[in-house]
Motif scaffolding. Structure first.
Motif, PDB file in Angstrom:
ATOM      1  N   GLY A  21       0.810  -1.208   0.000  1.00  0.00           N
ATOM      2  CA  GLY A  21       0.000   0.000   0.000  1.00  0.00           C
ATOM      3  C   GLY A  21       0.845   1.262   0.000  1.00  0.00           C
ATOM      4  O   GLY A  21       0.547   2.229  -0.709  1.00  0.00           O
ATOM      5  N   ALA A  22       1.911   1.248   0.800  1.00  0.00           N
ATOM      6  CA  ALA A  22       2.802   2.409   0.870  1.00  0.00           C
ATOM      7  C   ALA A  22       3.473   2.662  -0.483  1.00  0.00           C
ATOM      8  O   ALA A  22       3.616   3.811  -0.910  1.00  0.00           O
ATOM      9  CB  ALA A  22       3.858   2.192   1.951  1.00  0.00           C
ATOM     10  N   ILE A  23       3.858   1.597  -1.154  1.00  0.00           N
ATOM     11  CA  ILE A  23       4.524   1.747  -2.454  1.00  0.00           C
ATOM     12  C   ILE A  23       3.523   2.130  -3.535  1.00  0.00           C
ATOM     13  O   ILE A  23       3.771   3.031  -4.337  1.00  0.00           O
ATOM     14  CB  ILE A  23       5.283   0.457  -2.836  1.00  0.00           C
ATOM     15  CG1 ILE A  23       6.420   0.204  -1.840  1.00  0.00           C
ATOM     16  CG2 ILE A  23       5.829   0.552  -4.267  1.00  0.00           C
ATOM     17  CD1 ILE A  23       7.083  -1.148  -1.974  1.00  0.00           C
ATOM     18  N   ASN A  24       2.379   1.464  -3.554  1.00  0.00           N
ATOM     19  CA  ASN A  24       1.374   1.745  -4.588  1.00  0.00           C
ATOM     20  C   ASN A  24       0.807   3.159  -4.501  1.00  0.00           C
ATOM     21  O   ASN A  24       0.264   3.668  -5.482  1.00  0.00           O
ATOM     22  CB  ASN A  24       0.243   0.715  -4.537  1.00  0.00           C
ATOM     23  CG  ASN A  24       0.617  -0.579  -5.236  1.00  0.00           C
ATOM     24  OD1 ASN A  24       1.217  -0.562  -6.300  1.00  0.00           O
ATOM     25  ND2 ASN A  24       0.272  -1.693  -4.641  1.00  0.00           N
ATOM     26  N   VAL A  32       4.268  -4.057  -8.066  1.00  0.00           N
ATOM     27  CA  VAL A  32       4.943  -4.318  -6.796  1.00  0.00           C
ATOM     28  C   VAL A  32       4.803  -5.800  -6.486  1.00  0.00           C
ATOM     29  O   VAL A  32       3.704  -6.352  -6.561  1.00  0.00           O
ATOM     30  CB  VAL A  32       4.301  -3.510  -5.640  1.00  0.00           C
ATOM     31  CG1 VAL A  32       4.987  -3.821  -4.330  1.00  0.00           C
ATOM     32  CG2 VAL A  32       4.341  -2.029  -5.931  1.00  0.00           C
ATOM     33  N   LYS A  33       5.907  -6.449  -6.137  1.00  0.00           N
ATOM     34  CA  LYS A  33       5.883  -7.855  -5.733  1.00  0.00           C
ATOM     35  C   LYS A  33       6.708  -7.977  -4.455  1.00  0.00           C
ATOM     36  O   LYS A  33       7.925  -7.809  -4.476  1.00  0.00           O
ATOM     37  CB  LYS A  33       6.470  -8.735  -6.847  1.00  0.00           C
ATOM     38  CG  LYS A  33       6.559 -10.192  -6.506  1.00  0.00           C
ATOM     39  CD  LYS A  33       5.205 -10.854  -6.513  1.00  0.00           C
ATOM     40  CE  LYS A  33       5.369 -12.351  -6.310  1.00  0.00           C
ATOM     41  NZ  LYS A  33       4.293 -12.952  -5.588  1.00  0.00           N
ATOM     42  N   ILE A  34       6.027  -8.236  -3.331  1.00  0.00           N
ATOM     43  CA  ILE A  34       6.695  -8.354  -2.039  1.00  0.00           C
ATOM     44  C   ILE A  34       6.806  -9.827  -1.671  1.00  0.00           C
ATOM     45  O   ILE A  34       5.841 -10.577  -1.793  1.00  0.00           O
ATOM     46  CB  ILE A  34       5.907  -7.600  -0.942  1.00  0.00           C
ATOM     47  CG1 ILE A  34       5.677  -6.141  -1.331  1.00  0.00           C
ATOM     48  CG2 ILE A  34       6.621  -7.712   0.405  1.00  0.00           C
ATOM     49  CD1 ILE A  34       6.928  -5.321  -1.520  1.00  0.00           C
ATOM     50  N   ASN A  35       7.981 -10.249  -1.208  1.00  0.00           N
ATOM     51  CA  ASN A  35       8.205 -11.632  -0.799  1.00  0.00           C
ATOM     52  C   ASN A  35       8.472 -11.652   0.706  1.00  0.00           C
ATOM     53  O   ASN A  35       9.537 -11.228   1.159  1.00  0.00           O
ATOM     54  CB  ASN A  35       9.388 -12.220  -1.580  1.00  0.00           C
ATOM     55  CG  ASN A  35       9.553 -13.700  -1.342  1.00  0.00           C
ATOM     56  OD1 ASN A  35       9.445 -14.179  -0.216  1.00  0.00           O
ATOM     57  ND2 ASN A  35       9.821 -14.428  -2.404  1.00  0.00           N
ATOM     58  N   GLY A  41      11.378  -7.018  -1.820  1.00  0.00           N
ATOM     59  CA  GLY A  41      10.342  -6.685  -2.780  1.00  0.00           C
ATOM     60  C   GLY A  41      10.955  -6.158  -4.055  1.00  0.00           C
ATOM     61  O   GLY A  41      12.059  -5.604  -4.039  1.00  0.00           O
ATOM     62  N   VAL A  42      10.243  -6.363  -5.150  1.00  0.00           N
ATOM     63  CA  VAL A  42      10.672  -5.853  -6.447  1.00  0.00           C
ATOM     64  C   VAL A  42       9.621  -4.852  -6.901  1.00  0.00           C
ATOM     65  O   VAL A  42       8.426  -5.142  -6.871  1.00  0.00           O
ATOM     66  CB  VAL A  42      10.816  -6.990  -7.478  1.00  0.00           C
ATOM     67  CG1 VAL A  42      11.193  -6.441  -8.843  1.00  0.00           C
ATOM     68  CG2 VAL A  42      11.846  -8.011  -7.001  1.00  0.00           C
ATOM     69  N   VAL A  43      10.091  -3.687  -7.289  1.00  0.00           N
ATOM     70  CA  VAL A  43       9.187  -2.620  -7.731  1.00  0.00           C
ATOM     71  C   VAL A  43       9.574  -2.210  -9.144  1.00  0.00           C
ATOM     72  O   VAL A  43      10.735  -1.928  -9.414  1.00  0.00           O
ATOM     73  CB  VAL A  43       9.269  -1.398  -6.790  1.00  0.00           C
ATOM     74  CG1 VAL A  43       8.316  -0.312  -7.257  1.00  0.00           C
ATOM     75  CG2 VAL A  43       8.994  -1.795  -5.352  1.00  0.00           C
ATOM     76  N   LYS A  44       8.565  -2.213 -10.021  1.00  0.00           N
ATOM     77  CA  LYS A  44       8.747  -1.655 -11.366  1.00  0.00           C
ATOM     78  C   LYS A  44       8.099  -0.286 -11.343  1.00  0.00           C
ATOM     79  O   LYS A  44       6.952  -0.142 -10.913  1.00  0.00           O
ATOM     80  CB  LYS A  44       8.072  -2.536 -12.412  1.00  0.00           C
ATOM     81  CG  LYS A  44       8.783  -3.842 -12.653  1.00  0.00           C
ATOM     82  CD  LYS A  44       8.137  -4.609 -13.776  1.00  0.00           C
ATOM     83  CE  LYS A  44       8.849  -5.931 -13.989  1.00  0.00           C
ATOM     84  NZ  LYS A  44       8.222  -6.729 -15.053  1.00  0.00           N
ATOM     85  N   TYR A  45       8.842   0.713 -11.797  1.00  0.00           N
ATOM     86  CA  TYR A  45       8.326   2.077 -11.751  1.00  0.00           C
ATOM     87  C   TYR A  45       8.912   2.945 -12.851  1.00  0.00           C
ATOM     88  O   TYR A  45       9.918   2.596 -13.462  1.00  0.00           O
ATOM     89  CB  TYR A  45       8.578   2.704 -10.376  1.00  0.00           C
ATOM     90  CG  TYR A  45      10.050   2.848 -10.014  1.00  0.00           C
ATOM     91  CD1 TYR A  45      10.718   4.035 -10.246  1.00  0.00           C
ATOM     92  CD2 TYR A  45      10.759   1.798  -9.447  1.00  0.00           C
ATOM     93  CE1 TYR A  45      12.054   4.177  -9.923  1.00  0.00           C
ATOM     94  CE2 TYR A  45      12.084   1.930  -9.112  1.00  0.00           C
ATOM     95  CZ  TYR A  45      12.731   3.125  -9.354  1.00  0.00           C
ATOM     96  OH  TYR A  45      14.062   3.252  -9.034  1.00  0.00           O
ATOM     97  N   ASP A  46       8.253   4.065 -13.067  1.00  0.00           N
ATOM     98  CA  ASP A  46       8.687   5.050 -14.056  1.00  0.00           C
ATOM     99  C   ASP A  46       9.700   5.975 -13.375  1.00  0.00           C
ATOM    100  O   ASP A  46       9.329   6.753 -12.501  1.00  0.00           O
ATOM    101  CB  ASP A  46       7.470   5.838 -14.535  1.00  0.00           C
ATOM    102  CG  ASP A  46       7.821   6.879 -15.593  1.00  0.00           C
ATOM    103  OD1 ASP A  46       9.018   7.195 -15.758  1.00  0.00           O
ATOM    104  OD2 ASP A  46       6.890   7.382 -16.237  1.00  0.00           O
TER     105      ASP A  46
END
Length: 69
Positions: A21-24, A32-35, A41-46
């Motif tokens: 939620g904080a990342i989104n 966002v994919k949190i393990n 976590g892996v974050v894809k972003y602009d």
């Protein structure tokens, strides 16, 4: 851009949801994919809208010390 983050303090799925939620909530986040088991976590972003530092700040402010891997 795709970046992996080491996230400390997560112990349950509620923690994962809080981190997601904080990342989104940040502008420019694509995925966002949190393990929970790996505490990362892996974050894809602009990267024209968002920086690695802003992601670290947001997750740390949510109560989970974070650093870029």
């Amino acid at each position: 851009m795709k970046q992996t983050f080491n996230i400390s303090g997560m112990s349950c799925e509620h923690c994962v949801a809080r981190v997601e939620g904080a990342i989104n909530a940040l502008p420019g986040v694509k995925k966002v994919k949190i393990n929970l088991k790996k505490n990362n976590g892996v974050v894809k972003y602009d990267d024209t809208q968002l920086t690695t530092e802003k992601i670290v700040e947001a997750v740390s402010a949510a109560g989970y010390p974070t650093e870029a891997a």
